[in-house]
Design a protein around this motif. Structure first.
Motif, PDB file in Angstrom:
ATOM      1  N   ARG A  91       0.831  -1.212   0.000  1.00  0.00           N
ATOM      2  CA  ARG A  91       0.000   0.000   0.000  1.00  0.00           C
ATOM      3  C   ARG A  91       0.864   1.260   0.000  1.00  0.00           C
ATOM      4  NH1 ARG A  91      -0.532  -2.311   5.034  1.00  0.00           N
ATOM      5  NH2 ARG A  91       0.260  -1.078   6.800  1.00  0.00           N
ATOM      6  N   GLN A  92       2.022   1.202   0.692  1.00  0.00           N
ATOM      7  CA  GLN A  92       2.927   2.349   0.704  1.00  0.00           C
ATOM      8  C   GLN A  92       3.577   2.531  -0.663  1.00  0.00           C
ATOM      9  OE1 GLN A  92       3.726   4.656   3.212  1.00  0.00           O
ATOM     10  NE2 GLN A  92       4.843   5.683   1.558  1.00  0.00           N
ATOM     11  N   ALA A  93       4.006   1.416  -1.249  1.00  0.00           N
ATOM     12  CA  ALA A  93       4.621   1.487  -2.575  1.00  0.00           C
ATOM     13  C   ALA A  93       3.622   2.025  -3.599  1.00  0.00           C
ATOM     14  CB  ALA A  93       5.122   0.106  -2.992  1.00  0.00           C
ATOM     15  N   ALA A  94       2.370   1.543  -3.513  1.00  0.00           N
ATOM     16  CA  ALA A  94       1.342   2.016  -4.439  1.00  0.00           C
ATOM     17  C   ALA A  94       1.079   3.504  -4.233  1.00  0.00           C
ATOM     18  CB  ALA A  94       0.057   1.222  -4.245  1.00  0.00           C
ATOM     19  N   TYR A  95       1.031   3.925  -2.979  1.00  0.00           N
ATOM     20  CA  TYR A  95       0.832   5.343  -2.662  1.00  0.00           C
ATOM     21  C   TYR A  95       1.941   6.194  -3.281  1.00  0.00           C
ATOM     22  CZ  TYR A  95       1.250   9.619   0.097  1.00  0.00           C
ATOM     23  OH  TYR A  95       1.412  10.928   0.482  1.00  0.00           O
ATOM     24  N   ASP A  96       3.198   5.791  -3.078  1.00  0.00           N
ATOM     25  CA  ASP A  96       4.332   6.561  -3.592  1.00  0.00           C
ATOM     26  C   ASP A  96       4.287   6.677  -5.112  1.00  0.00           C
ATOM     27  OD1 ASP A  96       5.443   7.042  -1.088  1.00  0.00           O
ATOM     28  OD2 ASP A  96       6.639   5.213  -1.109  1.00  0.00           O
ATOM     29  N   VAL A  97       4.003   5.557  -5.785  1.00  0.00           N
ATOM     30  CA  VAL A  97       4.009   5.558  -7.247  1.00  0.00           C
ATOM     31  C   VAL A  97       2.866   6.418  -7.795  1.00  0.00           C
ATOM     32  CG1 VAL A  97       3.715   4.154  -9.312  1.00  0.00           C
ATOM     33  CG2 VAL A  97       5.184   3.349  -7.455  1.00  0.00           C
ATOM     34  N   ILE A  98       1.677   6.257  -7.243  1.00  0.00           N
ATOM     35  CA  ILE A  98       0.528   7.027  -7.747  1.00  0.00           C
ATOM     36  C   ILE A  98       0.739   8.523  -7.492  1.00  0.00           C
ATOM     37  CG2 ILE A  98      -1.956   7.426  -7.531  1.00  0.00           C
ATOM     38  CD1 ILE A  98      -2.216   4.425  -6.797  1.00  0.00           C
ATOM     39  N   ALA A  99       1.260   8.868  -6.317  1.00  0.00           N
ATOM     40  CA  ALA A  99       1.534  10.280  -6.021  1.00  0.00           C
ATOM     41  C   ALA A  99       2.524  10.855  -7.024  1.00  0.00           C
ATOM     42  CB  ALA A  99       2.064  10.434  -4.593  1.00  0.00           C
ATOM     43  N   GLU A 100       3.581  10.098  -7.334  1.00  0.00           N
ATOM     44  CA  GLU A 100       4.571  10.586  -8.294  1.00  0.00           C
ATOM     45  C   GLU A 100       3.981  10.678  -9.706  1.00  0.00           C
ATOM     46  OE1 GLU A 100       7.552  11.877  -7.843  1.00  0.00           O
ATOM     47  OE2 GLU A 100       7.284  11.659  -5.676  1.00  0.00           O
ATOM     48  N   MET A 101       3.059   9.783 -10.045  1.00  0.00           N
ATOM     49  CA  MET A 101       2.392   9.853 -11.351  1.00  0.00           C
ATOM     50  C   MET A 101       1.552  11.135 -11.459  1.00  0.00           C
ATOM     51  SD  MET A 101       1.231   5.848 -11.700  1.00  0.00           S
ATOM     52  CE  MET A 101       0.357   5.999 -13.268  1.00  0.00           C
ATOM     53  N   ILE A 102       0.938  11.525 -10.337  1.00  0.00           N
ATOM     54  CA  ILE A 102       0.156  12.763 -10.324  1.00  0.00           C
ATOM     55  C   ILE A 102       1.082  13.971 -10.463  1.00  0.00           C
ATOM     56  CG2 ILE A 102      -1.301  14.243  -8.887  1.00  0.00           C
ATOM     57  CD1 ILE A 102      -2.513  11.656  -7.689  1.00  0.00           C
ATOM     58  N   ILE A 103       2.167  13.980  -9.702  1.00  0.00           N
ATOM     59  CA  ILE A 103       3.113  15.099  -9.740  1.00  0.00           C
ATOM     60  C   ILE A 103       3.711  15.263 -11.126  1.00  0.00           C
ATOM     61  CG2 ILE A 103       5.347  15.915  -8.863  1.00  0.00           C
ATOM     62  CD1 ILE A 103       4.571  14.461  -6.202  1.00  0.00           C
ATOM     63  N   ALA A 104       4.069  14.140 -11.746  1.00  0.00           N
ATOM     64  CA  ALA A 104       4.714  14.180 -13.061  1.00  0.00           C
ATOM     65  C   ALA A 104       3.745  14.484 -14.194  1.00  0.00           C
ATOM     66  CB  ALA A 104       5.421  12.848 -13.321  1.00  0.00           C
ATOM     67  N   VAL A 159       6.064  19.363   2.551  1.00  0.00           N
ATOM     68  CA  VAL A 159       5.346  20.114   1.511  1.00  0.00           C
ATOM     69  C   VAL A 159       6.021  19.984   0.147  1.00  0.00           C
ATOM     70  CG1 VAL A 159       4.484  21.777   3.197  1.00  0.00           C
ATOM     71  CG2 VAL A 159       6.566  22.297   1.927  1.00  0.00           C
ATOM     72  N   ASP A 160       7.148  19.277   0.096  1.00  0.00           N
ATOM     73  CA  ASP A 160       7.927  19.201  -1.146  1.00  0.00           C
ATOM     74  C   ASP A 160       7.122  18.613  -2.298  1.00  0.00           C
ATOM     75  OD1 ASP A 160      10.433  19.006  -2.852  1.00  0.00           O
ATOM     76  OD2 ASP A 160       9.944  16.876  -2.656  1.00  0.00           O
ATOM     77  N   ARG A 161       6.414  17.511  -2.064  1.00  0.00           N
ATOM     78  CA  ARG A 161       5.668  16.885  -3.155  1.00  0.00           C
ATOM     79  C   ARG A 161       4.629  17.842  -3.726  1.00  0.00           C
ATOM     80  NH1 ARG A 161       4.677  10.522  -1.469  1.00  0.00           N
ATOM     81  NH2 ARG A 161       6.320   9.699  -2.814  1.00  0.00           N
ATOM     82  N   ARG A 162       3.943  18.534  -2.847  1.00  0.00           N
ATOM     83  CA  ARG A 162       2.911  19.461  -3.316  1.00  0.00           C
ATOM     84  C   ARG A 162       3.548  20.618  -4.091  1.00  0.00           C
ATOM     85  NH1 ARG A 162      -2.356  17.521  -2.182  1.00  0.00           N
ATOM     86  NH2 ARG A 162      -3.805  19.149  -2.789  1.00  0.00           N
ATOM     87  N   VAL A 163       4.684  21.110  -3.598  1.00  0.00           N
ATOM     88  CA  VAL A 163       5.377  22.195  -4.293  1.00  0.00           C
ATOM     89  C   VAL A 163       5.786  21.747  -5.692  1.00  0.00           C
ATOM     90  CG1 VAL A 163       7.480  23.605  -4.338  1.00  0.00           C
ATOM     91  CG2 VAL A 163       6.180  23.374  -2.211  1.00  0.00           C
TER      92      VAL A 163
END
Length: 247
Positions: A45-58, A190-194
């Protein structure tokens, strides 16, 4: 009397034996306590969270896009359960909207949300720049220049993803240089959001942002904490203004 002495001897022997066992157990516990903790794999679940968040950021997943559990699970090579748990967490943290009977959608950030976060970032990073000027080592300053060159290279190559990464890495290094781990931790939160907000304006900020970085590094190297703080405040405020002025 003899029976009483025998009983006393037996009791003393039992106490000594028990005490010896306790001492041995205590020594064993102390010996075990110095072992390194076991390495644990990251939960799915953590790995999925990290990947999906990065897909949104990118920008791989666009604001407003419908997120289908089974499609994400197939893409990530996992079952639907960790994806569902990841989407729940992403919803809690404001990355994803869960709509009854419709499913999950990438959140569409509002200007007010962005303004609040970027304003908070300005306060945190201005202080980190002040402390960085006070505490920086020659090696840390040299590394800042390396990060500056990486950013200028990405700029010359019109590499949007490279610009976003270089910008985040340089600011994170300034936070580390501050020597204040609590402050650096808050900035990291706040880095990811920035990065999400910075991506659409990375090109428009362009050379101006990296000229500001260069001037900031020079001030940090000069050990002028107040000037470094003021310069970082102006720099982050310009990013905030650019976000609101984007087409």
């Amino acid at each position: 009397m003899l029976d009483a002495l025998a009983t006393l001897r037996d009791t003393a022997h039992t106490w000594h034996f028990g005490r010896t066992r306790m001492d041995t157990a205590s020594t064993a516990r102390e010996a075990r306590s110095v072992r390194q903790p076991l390495e644990r794999p990251v939960p799915l679940r953590q790995a999925a969270y990290d990947v999906i968040a990065e897909m949104i950021i990118a920008g791989e997943l666009q604001p407003g896009e419908h997120l289908v559990e089974k499609d994400l699970a197939a893409q990530l090579g996992v079952s639907r359960q960790p994806v569902r748990e990841a989407l729940q967490r992403l919803h809690t943290e404001g990355w994803v909207d869960l709509r009854p009977a419709l499913g999950a959608f990438v959140h569409v950030p509002t200007d007010d949300e962005a303004d609040q976060l970027l304003a908070t970032r300005t306060l945190l990073e201005a202080e980190s720049a002040r402390l960085a000027a006070k505490n920086a080592t020659p090696e840390q300053i040299a590394h800042l220049w390396e990060l500056q060159r990486a950013g200028e290279k990405a700029l010359a190559e019109d590499d949007q993803e490279g610009l976003v990464k270089a910008n985040a890495t340089l600011h994170a290094h300034v936070a580390t240089m501050s020597g204040n781990r609590v402050l650096a931790g808050l900035i990291a939160q706040v880095d990811r959001r920035v990065r999400w907000y910075y991506r659409p304006i990375a090109r428009s900020r362009g050379a101006e942002a990296w000229d500001e970085h260069r001037a900031l590094i020079e001030v940090i190297a000069s050990r002028n904490g107040k000037k470094a703080s003021d310069m970082m405040r102006r720099h982050t405020e310009r990013t905030r203004e650019s976000y609101h002025d984007r087409a």
